[in-house]
Design a protein around this motif. Sequence first.
Motif, PDB file in Angstrom:
ATOM      1  N   ASN A  73      22.073  -3.001  54.294  1.00  0.00           N
ATOM      2  CA  ASN A  73      21.983  -2.034  53.212  1.00  0.00           C
ATOM      3  C   ASN A  73      23.373  -1.754  52.662  1.00  0.00           C
ATOM      4  O   ASN A  73      24.072  -0.852  53.124  1.00  0.00           O
ATOM      5  N   PRO A  74      23.791  -2.541  51.679  1.00  0.00           N
ATOM      6  CA  PRO A  74      25.178  -2.430  51.197  1.00  0.00           C
ATOM      7  C   PRO A  74      25.515  -1.077  50.580  1.00  0.00           C
ATOM      8  O   PRO A  74      26.685  -0.751  50.399  1.00  0.00           O
ATOM      9  N   ASP A  75      24.483  -0.274  50.263  1.00  0.00           N
ATOM     10  CA  ASP A  75      24.775   1.040  49.706  1.00  0.00           C
ATOM     11  C   ASP A  75      25.114   2.057  50.793  1.00  0.00           C
ATOM     12  O   ASP A  75      25.561   3.160  50.493  1.00  0.00           O
ATOM     13  N   MET A  76      24.843   1.698  52.038  1.00  0.00           N
ATOM     14  CA  MET A  76      25.089   2.633  53.138  1.00  0.00           C
ATOM     15  C   MET A  76      26.596   2.725  53.394  1.00  0.00           C
ATOM     16  O   MET A  76      27.324   1.765  53.168  1.00  0.00           O
ATOM     17  N   THR A  77      27.014   3.929  53.838  1.00  0.00           N
ATOM     18  CA  THR A  77      28.442   4.084  54.141  1.00  0.00           C
ATOM     19  C   THR A  77      28.604   4.572  55.577  1.00  0.00           C
ATOM     20  O   THR A  77      27.692   5.188  56.151  1.00  0.00           O
ATOM     21  N   GLU A 104      19.060   3.718  46.087  1.00  0.00           N
ATOM     22  CA  GLU A 104      20.049   4.201  47.048  1.00  0.00           C
ATOM     23  C   GLU A 104      21.012   5.192  46.404  1.00  0.00           C
ATOM     24  O   GLU A 104      21.321   6.245  46.963  1.00  0.00           O
ATOM     25  N   SER A 118      20.213  13.112  55.843  1.00  0.00           N
ATOM     26  CA  SER A 118      20.599  12.392  54.624  1.00  0.00           C
ATOM     27  C   SER A 118      20.946  13.289  53.445  1.00  0.00           C
ATOM     28  O   SER A 118      22.087  13.361  53.018  1.00  0.00           O
ATOM     29  N   GLU A 119      19.927  13.959  52.892  1.00  0.00           N
ATOM     30  CA  GLU A 119      20.143  14.695  51.652  1.00  0.00           C
ATOM     31  C   GLU A 119      21.254  15.737  51.751  1.00  0.00           C
ATOM     32  O   GLU A 119      22.070  15.856  50.826  1.00  0.00           O
ATOM     33  N   TYR A 167      19.311   8.460  45.890  1.00  0.00           N
ATOM     34  CA  TYR A 167      19.091   9.117  47.170  1.00  0.00           C
ATOM     35  C   TYR A 167      20.383   9.727  47.687  1.00  0.00           C
ATOM     36  O   TYR A 167      20.413  10.846  48.186  1.00  0.00           O
ATOM     37  N   GLN A 168      21.467   8.992  47.489  1.00  0.00           N
ATOM     38  CA  GLN A 168      22.764   9.469  47.968  1.00  0.00           C
ATOM     39  C   GLN A 168      23.517  10.273  46.924  1.00  0.00           C
ATOM     40  O   GLN A 168      24.689  10.599  47.114  1.00  0.00           O
ATOM     41  N   LEU A 169      22.841  10.546  45.812  1.00  0.00           N
ATOM     42  CA  LEU A 169      23.457  11.333  44.759  1.00  0.00           C
ATOM     43  C   LEU A 169      24.703  10.692  44.183  1.00  0.00           C
ATOM     44  O   LEU A 169      25.566  11.384  43.667  1.00  0.00           O
ATOM     45  N   GLN A 173      19.048   2.628  57.729  1.00  0.00           N
ATOM     46  CA  GLN A 173      19.882   3.840  57.796  1.00  0.00           C
ATOM     47  C   GLN A 173      20.024   4.256  59.253  1.00  0.00           C
ATOM     48  O   GLN A 173      19.371   3.703  60.142  1.00  0.00           O
ATOM     49  N   ARG A 185      27.048   5.869  39.882  1.00  0.00           N
ATOM     50  CA  ARG A 185      26.662   4.504  40.200  1.00  0.00           C
ATOM     51  C   ARG A 185      25.264   4.203  39.650  1.00  0.00           C
ATOM     52  O   ARG A 185      24.995   3.127  39.136  1.00  0.00           O
ATOM     53  N   ALA A 241      24.483  14.084  51.044  1.00  0.00           N
ATOM     54  CA  ALA A 241      24.685  13.744  49.639  1.00  0.00           C
ATOM     55  C   ALA A 241      25.058  14.985  48.848  1.00  0.00           C
ATOM     56  O   ALA A 241      25.947  14.951  47.992  1.00  0.00           O
ATOM     57  N   LEU A 261      29.917  -4.596  44.037  1.00  0.00           N
ATOM     58  CA  LEU A 261      28.576  -4.241  44.497  1.00  0.00           C
ATOM     59  C   LEU A 261      27.547  -4.521  43.406  1.00  0.00           C
ATOM     60  O   LEU A 261      26.457  -5.037  43.657  1.00  0.00           O
ATOM     61  N   ARG A 295      19.939  -0.714  44.129  1.00  0.00           N
ATOM     62  CA  ARG A 295      21.151   0.084  43.852  1.00  0.00           C
ATOM     63  C   ARG A 295      20.769   1.444  43.306  1.00  0.00           C
ATOM     64  O   ARG A 295      21.339   2.471  43.658  1.00  0.00           O
ATOM     65  N   TRP A 324      11.732   2.993  55.489  1.00  0.00           N
ATOM     66  CA  TRP A 324      12.803   3.261  54.522  1.00  0.00           C
ATOM     67  C   TRP A 324      13.842   2.155  54.604  1.00  0.00           C
ATOM     68  O   TRP A 324      13.769   1.296  55.477  1.00  0.00           O
ATOM     69  N   LEU A 325      14.782   2.194  53.695  1.00  0.00           N
ATOM     70  CA  LEU A 325      15.890   1.255  53.732  1.00  0.00           C
ATOM     71  C   LEU A 325      16.713   1.490  55.001  1.00  0.00           C
ATOM     72  O   LEU A 325      16.700   2.593  55.556  1.00  0.00           O
ATOM     73  N   SER A 346      19.820  -8.145  47.010  1.00  0.00           N
ATOM     74  CA  SER A 346      19.401  -6.853  46.460  1.00  0.00           C
ATOM     75  C   SER A 346      19.707  -6.803  44.984  1.00  0.00           C
ATOM     76  O   SER A 346      20.803  -7.133  44.562  1.00  0.00           O
TER      77      SER A 346
END
Lengths: 316, 286, 286, 269, 269
Positions: free
Chosen positions: A235-239, C238, A161-162, C241-243, A15, C247, A165, C77, C235, A12-13, C230
Amino acid sequence: QDLTPVTFGTNWLPQAEHGGYYQALADGTYKECGLDVTIAPGGPQVNNRALLLAGKIQFHMGGNLLEVFNAANEGIPLKIVAAHFQKEPQVIMTHPGEGFDTWESLTEIPTLFIGEQGFQSYFQWMIDAYGFSVEQRKPYTFNPAPFLADKKSGQQGYVTSEPFAVEQEGGFVPTIFLIADYGFDTYATTVEVMSKFIDASPEAVQCFVDASALGWTKYLYGDPSAGNAMILKANPDMTQAQIDFSIEKMKEYGIVDSGEALEQGIGAMSAEHIQGFYDKMVAANVSPEGIDISKTFTLDFVNKGVGLDLKAELTK
Amino acid sequence: MSEDYSVAHIPREGARGLWSAPRRKALDRALRTILPILVISGLVYLWDWTVKANEIPPYILPSPGLVLKTLVDERALLLPSLATTLAVTLAALALAVIGGVFLAVVLTQSRVIEYSIFPIAVVVQVTPIVAVFPLINIYIDNHLAKILLCAWIIAFFPILSNTTLGLMSADRNLRDLYRLYGASRWQTLRHLLLPAALPYFLGGLRISGGLALVGAVVAEFVAGTSGFGSGLATRIIEAGYQLKIPRLFAALALISATGVAIYVILSIVSNRILGRWHESAMEGRR
Amino acid sequence: MSEDYSVAHIPREGARGLWSAPRRKALDRALRTILPILVISGLVYLWDWTVKANEIPPYILPSPGLVLKTLVDERALLLPSLATTLAVTLAALALAVIGGVFLAVVLTQSRVIEYSIFPIAVVVQVTPIVAVFPLINIYIDNHLAKILLCAWIIAFFPILSNTTLGLMSADRNLRDLYRLYGASRWQTLRHLLLPAALPYFLGGLRISGGLALVGAVVAEFVAGTSGFGSGLATRIIEAGYQLKIPRLFAALALISATGVAIYVILSIVSNRILGRWHESAMEGRR
Amino acid sequence: MVQSNGAVSRGGAAGTVPNGSTIVSLSGVGKKFESGTVALSDVDLCVARGEFLSLLGPSGCGKSTVLRLIAGLDRPTTGRIAWGGERRPRDIGFVFQEPTLMPWARVYDNVWLPLRLKGMSAREAEPRIVEALESVGLQDFHRAYPRELSGGMKMRVSIARALATDPTVLLMDEPFAALDEITRFKLNDDLLRLWKERGWTIIFVTHSVFESVYLSTRIAVMTSRPGRIAEEIAIDEPSPRSPNFRMSAHYADFARATSDALSRAMGGA
Amino acid sequence: MVQSNGAVSRGGAAGTVPNGSTIVSLSGVGKKFESGTVALSDVDLCVARGEFLSLLGPSGCGKSTVLRLIAGLDRPTTGRIAWGGERRPRDIGFVFQEPTLMPWARVYDNVWLPLRLKGMSAREAEPRIVEALESVGLQDFHRAYPRELSGGMKMRVSIARALATDPTVLLMDEPFAALDEITRFKLNDDLLRLWKERGWTIIFVTHSVFESVYLSTRIAVMTSRPGRIAEEIAIDEPSPRSPNFRMSAHYADFARATSDALSRAMGGA
Ligand SMILES: Nc1ncnc2c1ncn2[C@@H]1O[C@H](COP(=O)(O)OP(=O)(O)OP(=O)(O)O)[C@@H](O)[C@H]1O
Ligand SMILES: Nc1ncnc2c1ncn2[C@@H]1O[C@H](COP(=O)(O)OP(=O)(O)OP(=O)(O)O)[C@@H](O)[C@H]1O
Ligand SMILES: O=[N+]([O-])[O-]
Ligand SMILES: [Mg+2]
Ligand SMILES: [Mg+2]
């Protein structure tokens, strides 16, 4: 000292579920025992496993034991050398207060969003063991919106994860069922290696297994910021919030460190455990009969208590 | 530009018998079937040789023999899947034809409509199915409808685009003639524009034929089995997961063969239709 | 068939001033930009209204305002990702043009080559990328090459197919003229066949423009980030996946806008090139 | 009167060429199209080097087909076409019945084409292109596209294209049919001048009896489907011919004889 | 001699129609194309109901453009076109300068087209189609595709298509240019007969002075670019005209006068 270059393909990406490896990479643990590790991230359609089979990468992150059973069934000389998750972190989530608050009641839920792999594996077992039905399943495409839109539905997810979210974006805390707790007791996040490589470079395998165990120990019990920095960069989408949530859940549910790992170190496995799970899967018609389970793993590199001292020190 | 026609090398007139029109035609027909078979056999041989010479294990690249054997051994599993994928493909292609031609006709009725709607068609073409599927999933219940919608989105654009181009390429003198004789919109469409657009439409159809197949497979990847049953995409996913690589290749071979079959059939249909009037379908056109 | 030209309703000649050629041209140019904007605004408004009226939560379908806000807020982003996707798209389109035209030229040189190679091109077109990617992954090391190969596979066929059709549709009297004057293969190609194929090629290009974008997105889905960084696919995955659905829609909107932009640019280029000679690009063609 | 000159021979006469050596001869040539139409049957025709031969015959009798066969653009179904110099010369000019211009190229470039194919640069070809365009009166339209020309202007571009190549054999398929008489007469004279000066061999299809008489050294009259050479008429008026020839009684006689031959070929009338 | 008849009037003469009521008149009509070419300038022309008007003029002078303007296929840049019956009649026939056939349709269907557009079934239209094809001598080719026809045959199909419609106004743009003399003479007579019998108004473009004299009641001679009506010549020979007319001295005189007018229009020569 010459470093041996090796690649570890994840599924996976980047994480927090890969935190231990990034930690070991970030703080030089792999280097210390002679490996120059590259982590190749996976993705929803990315198949790093084929690279392992072709000898292009040396280590691959397996999902659960079913995958290695399949490999053995096809006569593919591949073994798992460590299992970094003692429990499959797969959960089923439901909307609270809709009457689906117990595992048994889930068999009555009209819709379950399950991905293709889940459908091929644990859902088959759920059908066999608990009487779920094929009709309930709708495909999950790694976007929980359809689940949120339908209160009378459930959805698969990683505990780490889910649910996060859903809490963040859906504004409620979903009811969670860790399927491991209902009998799907496979190891997960295994390290798969081709037998040829094990025979040729056992010291590299040993290094990877040990350093990963140390990495995980530090990541869970020490300061994970170096590993996290690497994850966030890759992974820039990760927080950070997501990472914190994941670490907390991994600890809460004992995903990485529970059972055999508590005694023998992170990554621990036992033949009995694997055999037990295999028998269950054969009974559920998920896995084919007649596989020589001993060919699917080797205990040569684990169960050595690596990292236990460190953990004791860190949690003191 | 076949050799025997070039001005540079005029064969003695006596040699003509050998290449008289009917014989050339028969030879042509023979070449049309034999050559692709030869070339494909050659490629298959090369594949076999590569596998043997490099001792590539079957779980990476199975030999063609093994794939064929798998195809035969597992026909009970694979053929029904082929039928499913084929059914979705044909349904999607039919919808692409209907939708594409209909839209093209509507779009060419007036600039106003064209400028307003074409951008939307482009948006639909470029939208990644994987990304919007969840939305489709929420608002459409019928599973088959979802699958067909996905496949249609992938397949319709070439037909729309080529048919539009064709409708706009009708000879302007003929257009004038129709205008002069007071042809209605519908008459102009039916007797002039659509026939004039045929070669373009058929070109678009040959592109969309392959895309409809791609669409059927992708739709199943994204949306799961189709409601007609499990198609080849499911077989490929399963086989990939279970590492039954020869089966995966057998399914791929079926998809390839289906694609070529669709193309060949559409080409034959195309040549039949354009037969005696369009350059592209004429004998000895080179 | 614009109203003011139909035989049925001939306006009084005096009314002509209002619709003189330059004014009609200017109006046309204005319509071309204003109409799509109006229609798209209308759709956006409908979308907004639907979201509000049904109180659809943002994690299912965010309102256009929210998407726009997200687009602005997260530009740091999203824009680099857009740049990446765009770079891959343009590179893939360039390769599709080169490869498609080259193949078309080779294929139309002789029937033997055509019959042997076209089936292979069809196989390539219909092969599901997702299924064969592992193989590509094994045999090609350069990541960018992998990505471009995937995108190319998706984008090349319409150009190949349309260009082939165009090369075969050259006027047969002109072909005769070239033969008579002893034109070499290369001269015939350059001065006759390629210009004659241009309208068809440009039609194929407009189809492939969208497909190259689709290809860039799919390639990233399958192969991971592109080596340029990327792209929007990552984008989208992700975000889904992160809802972070706003975005996700912002990324989709960027893809759609890119697709429309590519189409519009290719259409303008196309009309410029065909300008004074091809029916499809003539003013007042209806 | 013409007949009394002994210049008219009935029936095909391959092999007997008035004067000069044979440049091309058709013997027993037949052409059947795939559609089943028999366009030509048993055509015998012999063309001498330097001759100006006109083909005259009813619409659809196969005149264009004969030119195409001679040019090698089609092959006869039966019979043979033999060239004096063993093989077909490489510099044949052809003015097709339709203008056959490239719609994407300007007038100038259309005329340049055959020269360009022979490797001539724009600069080298320029004097010839300009000259050819001037001779057909289109010097002002060199930048126009074919679409922007009238029917007759398109045809004149096509004529200019053929003239610019300076061919040894020039095949012309009703080149002047779409032109007004004055332009036509001027081009008739220009063509005769070029033919003499440059020693071209011209095979010329026309529907105008007068034009054929004015231009040719010999007229071959063809019958209707299937096409065949019915009669040949030698026009033994010396060149250079001038517009005065048109006024002469001689001219009228030739014209009457030719008209009669055409009537006979079309089965009386 | 003709001039002494007082029938030739110099300059435009819109408004003065020899006899009968005006069906269409052009006044001050100009046409400038987007390319910048000024094709027509200040054309005045008045056509009487039942007239047979020929347009004669050098290649590229704007004859086709005039027909297109009258048919409403193009609009004038200046000036106006007025119809006697207030608006353009709906049954105008047009034989374009090029055959303009649908390549995908057989000869029969091409001729059927205008009737079909008026809602006539194949059965209803059949007698008219057959008659039209017979009159142009193409009855045997009704199943052929345009591609399989000679140049002249294509043009004849186009003529048959226009004849089959029985139009009140028939515009013909050099319809017979690609035909041999015998076929052309036959069609000339057929056309004259139909014109008389059916009361058509015909506007006819030709390059043949003789043809224009033989057919028309009036000839309008146009000047070169920009096109303008230079002279009008009334051919006041009564109809029905027969082939004998061609032999008459009267005919030759008209022809000479017309030729001279054409020369003058082209700026002397
Ligand atoms: N490609 C073709 N296929 C079938 N038949 C053809 C083809 N080309 C010509 N024909 C037929 O051959 C015959 C002769 O045609 P050709 O063009 O040589 O006539 P032509 O003498 O040049 O007539 P025209 O003076 O009208 O141009 C005609 O009957 C025509 O129908
Ligand atoms: N579409 C067009 N665009 C630009 N110029 C045009 C166009 N059509 C015609 N012309 C120009 O208008 C003039 C008149 O053309 P037209 O076709 O009316 O001539 P014509 O008298 O019919 O000639 P011909 O006897 O050669 O057919 C010509 O100079 C031509 O170049
Ligand atoms: O990887 N997951 O199945 O969520
Ligand atoms: Mg001809
Ligand atoms: Mg004209």
